[in-house]
Write an enzyme that holds these catalytic residues in place. Structure first.
Site, PDB file in Angstrom:
ATOM      1  N   GLY A   1      -8.599   2.222 -10.426  1.00  0.00           N
ATOM      2  CA  GLY A   1      -8.260   0.971 -11.468  1.00  0.00           C
ATOM      3  C   GLY A   1      -7.492   0.226 -10.080  1.00  0.00           C
TER       4      GLY A   1
ATOM      5  N   ASN B   1      -4.377   1.582  -8.169  1.00  0.00           N
ATOM      6  CA  ASN B   1      -4.237   1.864  -6.751  1.00  0.00           C
ATOM      7  C   ASN B   1      -2.945   0.733  -6.588  1.00  0.00           C
ATOM      8  OD1 ASN B   1      -7.077   2.387  -6.861  1.00  0.00           O
ATOM      9  ND2 ASN B   1      -7.616   0.592  -7.079  1.00  0.00           N
TER      10      ASN B   1
ATOM     11  N   GLY C   1      -9.706 -12.423   2.811  1.00  0.00           N
ATOM     12  CA  GLY C   1     -10.620 -10.924   3.566  1.00  0.00           C
ATOM     13  C   GLY C   1     -10.110 -10.675   4.724  1.00  0.00           C
TER      14      GLY C   1
ATOM     15  N   GLY D   1      -7.670 -13.114   6.744  1.00  0.00           N
ATOM     16  CA  GLY D   1      -6.188 -12.556   6.548  1.00  0.00           C
ATOM     17  C   GLY D   1      -5.826 -13.702   5.199  1.00  0.00           C
TER      18      GLY D   1
ATOM     19  N   THR E   1     -12.853  -1.252  -1.037  1.00  0.00           N
ATOM     20  CA  THR E   1     -12.724  -1.426  -2.122  1.00  0.00           C
ATOM     21  C   THR E   1     -11.452  -0.417  -1.855  1.00  0.00           C
ATOM     22  OG1 THR E   1     -14.341  -0.056  -2.844  1.00  0.00           O
ATOM     23  CG2 THR E   1     -12.732   0.189  -4.499  1.00  0.00           C
TER      24      THR E   1
ATOM     25  N   ASP F   1      -5.603  -4.580  -2.892  1.00  0.00           N
ATOM     26  CA  ASP F   1      -4.527  -4.144  -4.374  1.00  0.00           C
ATOM     27  C   ASP F   1      -3.460  -3.680  -3.394  1.00  0.00           C
ATOM     28  OD1 ASP F   1      -6.207  -4.580  -6.473  1.00  0.00           O
ATOM     29  OD2 ASP F   1      -6.876  -2.076  -6.332  1.00  0.00           O
TER      30      ASP F   1
ATOM     31  N   CYS G   1      -6.427   0.286   5.199  1.00  0.00           N
ATOM     32  CA  CYS G   1      -7.363   1.170   3.603  1.00  0.00           C
ATOM     33  C   CYS G   1      -8.592   0.738   4.075  1.00  0.00           C
ATOM     34  CB  CYS G   1      -6.744   0.146   2.996  1.00  0.00           C
ATOM     35  SG  CYS G   1      -7.665   0.420   1.506  1.00  0.00           S
TER      36      CYS G   1
END
Length: 360
Positions: free
Chosen positions: A91, A95, A274, A277, A303, A307, A337
């Site tokens: 969520g 997150n 993405g 950068g 994923t 966030d 991440c």
């Protein structure tokens, strides 16, 4: 003879110099006392703990993510087999709260958990395990929010969301309003009702508290009354195009679209690009800042990376980092991440982020 002379002198003969000497003595003693007191207070101030930082208050969604690894998306009418299915906490709001808290920054999460959902315990445990304060979160009737994540080879994903408790009626208490008024910043997303974001943003603006909005979530336009409250709006390039109706195929187009949002009242726009950068437009008339991505050795799952980026950027700003350093800090966190599976489980600790930055 001396005694006879003293006895014959008027009283004022002695009192005047005596008063003068007493005044000199008192002044000297007062000066020494003040110097001693000043030194003592200076030492005390040095040893006194500094005031705690104002907290980051994250208001948003919490989901149970059902992750299905697949080679590719199915074609219309086609059935594909997934190797497994796994339930992990996620969520956008949850997150971001977890990402901020794992940096060591004091973070509150205000969201809604479904009373009738066994996943609620999993979600609460994951947030508390990350160091998030849930004292203002609520339990509501019905299930928790759920996200079906189709995780493709190479880390790309497609997501289907069932709002559940996130979209149920919200009752924001006076204690929540009080918490917002003393926050360092408020962080919002778009997986909860827009009316909640608007109310929270107005409370924050009235208290002089900066409002960050991650544009991820629903695809519709953002209400003008919300835009005018935002200190920072953070979309990715696809969300930026949807919000403005403008192309975002190159950096010049991205800047033009971001400037349109600033013309609508947003103070700053932080665009996530993405693997390319990020781009920050810090304010009207100020030069844009470009941050190249810190490349990941292997992209396993994207994923939650956006966030993670938004939340850690907000933390860096609250800590007083200058914009270039804040962008690097967020870029390092996002790089870690994407090298792990899952949304919340992939979020890095502060030590991991600082270690990566030290190697750059």
């Amino acid at each position: 003879q001396i005694a006879m002379h003293i006895s014959s002198c008027p009283q004022s003969y002695f009192l005047t110099p005596l008063r003068h000497q007493l005044r000199k003595l008192a002044a000297a003693r007062l000066q020494r006392h003040c110097a001693s007191l000043t030194a003592s207070l200076a030492g005390t101030a040095t040893n006194m703990p500094t005031a705690p930082p104002k907290p980051l208050v994250v208001i948003g969604s919490v989901n149970a993510d059902l992750v299905l690894p697949i080679d590719r998306l199915p074609k219309p009418g086609e059935t594909l087999a997934a190797a497994s299915i796994e339930t992990v906490p996620g969520g956008k709001g949850a997150n971001q709260a977890a990402a901020a808290a794992r940096t060591g920054y004091p973070t509150f999460f205000i969201g809604q958990f479904g009373k009738d959902d066994p996943n609620a315990a999993l979600l609460r445990g994951a947030l508390q395990g990350s160091g998030v304060d849930l004292s203002h979160a609520q339990d509501v009737d019905g299930p928790c929010g759920t996200a079906l994540i189709l995780l493709q080879s190479g880390g790309e994903n497609s997501i289907i969301i069932v709002g559940g408790a996130n979209q149920a009626a919200w009752n924001l208490s006076d204690s929540v309003k009080q918490l917002i008024s003393i926050a360092g910043a408020v962080l919002l997303q778009r997986e909860i009702p827009e009316s909640v974001n608007i109310k929270v943003a107005h409370w924050a603006q009235a208290a002089g508290v900066p409002v960050f909005l991650d544009a991820g979530g629903v695809e519709g336009p953002i209400a003008p009354e919300l835009l005018s409250c935002l200190s920072v709006l953070s979309p990715n390039e696809t969300e930026l195009s949807r919000l403005t109706g403008l192309p975002t195929d190159g950096e010049e187009q991205v800047r033009a679209a971001a400037e349109q949002l600033m013309a609508a009242g947003v103070k700053a726009v932080l665009v996530k690009l993405g693997s390319e950068g990020s781009l920050l437009l810090p304010g009207q008339g100020q030069p844009a800042l470009r941050q190249q991505a810190i490349k990941a050795q292997e992209v396993v799952d994207t994923t939650g990376a956006g966030d993670c980026f938004t939340a850690t950027y907000a933390v860096a700003v609250l800590e007083g980092q200058a914009a270039p350093q804040a962008l690097r800090f967020a870029s390092a966190a996002a790089s870690i991440c994407v090298q792990r599976k899952g949304a919340m489980p992939s979020l890095p600790s502060r030590a991991e982020v600082e270690e990566l930055l030290a190697r750059q």
